[in-house]
Structures are given as C-alpha cells and as structure tokens.
Design a protein around this motif. Structure first.
Motif, PDB file in Angstrom:
ATOM      1  N   GLY A   1      -5.356   6.984  -3.505  1.00 17.92           N
ATOM      2  CA  GLY A   1      -6.894   6.563  -3.032  1.00 17.92           C
ATOM      3  C   GLY A   1      -7.935   7.826  -3.366  1.00 17.92           C
ATOM      4  O   GLY A   1      -8.953   7.525  -2.859  1.00 17.92           O
ATOM      5  N   GLN A   2      -7.522   8.768  -4.274  1.00 20.05           N
ATOM      6  CA  GLN A   2      -8.397  10.001  -4.561  1.00 20.05           C
ATOM      7  C   GLN A   2      -8.709  10.134  -5.964  1.00 20.05           C
ATOM      8  O   GLN A   2      -7.378  10.103  -6.636  1.00 20.05           O
TER       9      GLN A   2
ATOM     10  N   LYS B   1       0.679  -1.314   0.154  1.00 20.36           N
ATOM     11  CA  LYS B   1      -0.078  -0.126   0.173  1.00 20.36           C
ATOM     12  C   LYS B   1       0.886   1.172   0.053  1.00 20.36           C
ATOM     13  O   LYS B   1       1.673   1.238   0.872  1.00 20.36           O
TER      14      LYS B   1
END
Length: 300
Positions: free
Chosen positions: A240-241, A24
C-alpha cells in the motif's frame, strides 16, 4: 470421466488461486538459503524485522544444492527458481499454490560450454503475458546476463537462450523492479575479489532491441555505506505504499538494506534477519497465508 474430473479439479485449483490473489496482503515472506543450501522461510509485519519459520530449519529440500532462491506470485501461482550450484548449466523451477507443496524440477537453460546458470530470476510482464527468465552464464570469459521468454515454462531450451546484456566484466545477481514505466535493475558487477558492490542500471524496455541495461556501463553507485564485498540485491515494495526496500547480501556479514521512494535517493535502514540468511527474496502475503505457514512451520 477422467478428463471431466481433471477439468473440475483444475477449475477448483484456479478458483482457489484467484481468491488468494485477491485477498489483502498484510505480511511479508522472505525465502533464503543458508549453510545447509536448502530453502528457508522467515516472516515479517514490516519487511524489516524478520523471524525464521520452522525454528530456522529448512522448509523444502529440492534433492540438490539449493542456492539463490527467488520466489514470486504470478496469477495466483507461486514460482520458485534457484541455481543448483557453482558450475551447472541448469536452473530449477517449481510451482505452488500455498508455498508449502512444490512441483517442478530441473531445466537446462544453456549449453554446457556456458558452464553455469547462476542466480536465476524472472520478471512477468502482464501486457505481454510473458515471463522474462534470466541468469548469469559465461560469455567471452566472464559472467554475462542471459535470458529467454516463456509463457508457461514448457518451451525453455538451451537453443533459445540469448545474451540479454554484456557490460564487458563479470555481472551476476540481476533483479528487476518496474516503476512508472521504467525498469530498475539492481546487480553485482565485477569479480569475486572486487570492492564494487551492488549497483543500479535502468531501461525503458526489457526488449534488448529497444534498450539495454548495459547502457549504464557498470551501473550507478547508489548504496552508500555498503559492507563490501556484497552481492545478491533483492527488492520488496511495501504494501500500500510507494516505498521499496532493497536488500544486499554481504559476503561475510548479515543482510543489510536501503529504502527509496523515487529510485534516486537510497537511505540505509536497520534490519534484523535470521542468522546465516543468504541471498533472500521477499513477497507480500495474506494473513491467511501467514497463518498457514506458521501452522505448518511453527517456531518457538
């Protein structure tokens, strides 16, 4: 035995690279150059407020002038390209699995008559398994974006380079981001003394036979409040955006940035960057990669 050992080592290397790719992403790395014309790093948790690593000292010396560094990760491997200086038909390409040790060297991409190869970058298209490598060289008396494609960086020769697009005036510092089937090219049109700043052009295909960044002429004005003259646009997508920051490099001021969620509207944002940082590129990294970089290049 040597062959078997080499294969085993390669498999371990690939396994490690794949593992890093799947971890991640939790932080950001900025690569930039400064007055020393070498590679510098800074890190951030939000891609807006950056802290230099190594107490603001270089992290890599390529043995030549290093300007306009561009770093990105492709299939678990980091690739770094940069220009050698003002007037050399050569770019440099390096590979690394950890952003610390680099292997590579110079590549001639155009004939000497083209005079230079400025601000090289690449864009990897997974569906084609191709790197589109591009830079600015002289054509008809002005800087024009040239390119070639490669799968593994071993077949790049001046004879294979071609003009990607020509807007009829100087154009440098192209960087590309893909979103929802379109390719957004941020670039710097105009001469050294102009007041145009960075602009935006779009295409639906990177194949110049199908579409061309020159279709937007000199490009669209989208960055209100630019400190001009400015150049060196670079883009980072937030982890994540569906939000991107686009940085610009003013000639005589610190880096500045804008944010967008749709590539239609761009709002200027406050950023803090290392003193003297020029022509940055940015990538997301894992927490483990961040820790390793901080351990190798500590700062007070």
């Amino acid at each position: 035995m040597r062959c078997a050992a080499w294969i085993a080592m390669a498999l371990v290397w690939l396994e490690g690279a794949a593992q890093a790719e799947n971890e991640k992403h939790e932080a950001y790395l900025m690569a930039y150059f400064g007055p020393a014309e070498k590679l510098f790093y800074a890190v951030s948790d939000d891609a807006r407020h950056w802290k230099a690593l190594n107490d603001g000292q270089p992290v890599f010396d390529a043995g030549v002038r290093l300007r306009d560094p561009f770093v990105n990760r492709v299939k678990g491997v980091f690739h770094l390209v940069h220009t050698k200086g003002w007037d050399h038909p050569t770019i440099f390409h390096w590979e690394s699995t950890d952003l610390i040790g680099w292997k590579g060297g110079p590549i001639d991409v155009v004939e000497p008559a083209k005079q230079r190869a400025w601000a090289p970058e690449f864009f990897y298209v997974p569906a084609e398994d191709l790197f589109y490598v591009y830079w600015a060289s002289i054509h008809n008396g002005h800087n024009t974006i040239h390119y070639m494609t490669t799968k593994d960086w071993t077949d790049i020769t001046p004879a294979r380079s071609a003009i990607w697009y020509d807007i009829g005036i100087h154009d440098i510092d192209l960087t590309i981001v893909e979103h929802q089937g379109a390719y957004y090219g941020f670039h710097k049109p105009g001469d050294v003394d102009d007041r145009m700043g960075n602009r935006l052009s779009t295409v639906t295909s990177l194949d110049p036979a199908k579409d061309s960044f020159a279709g937007d002429g000199h490009g669209k004005v989208v960055f209100e409040g630019q400190t001009k003259p400015t150049e060196g646009p670079e883009v980072i997508r937030l982890i994540g955006q569906d939000k991107w920051y686009i940085y610009g490099d003013p000639f005589h001021s610190p880096l500045e940035a804008w944010e967008t969620t749709d590539f239609v509207t761009f709002a200027k944002i406050d950023v803090t960057t290392p003193d003297g940082a020029k022509h940055c590129s940015m990538i997301p990294i894992t927490r483990a990669e961040l820790a390793a970089l901080r351990a190798r290049y500590p700062s007070r």
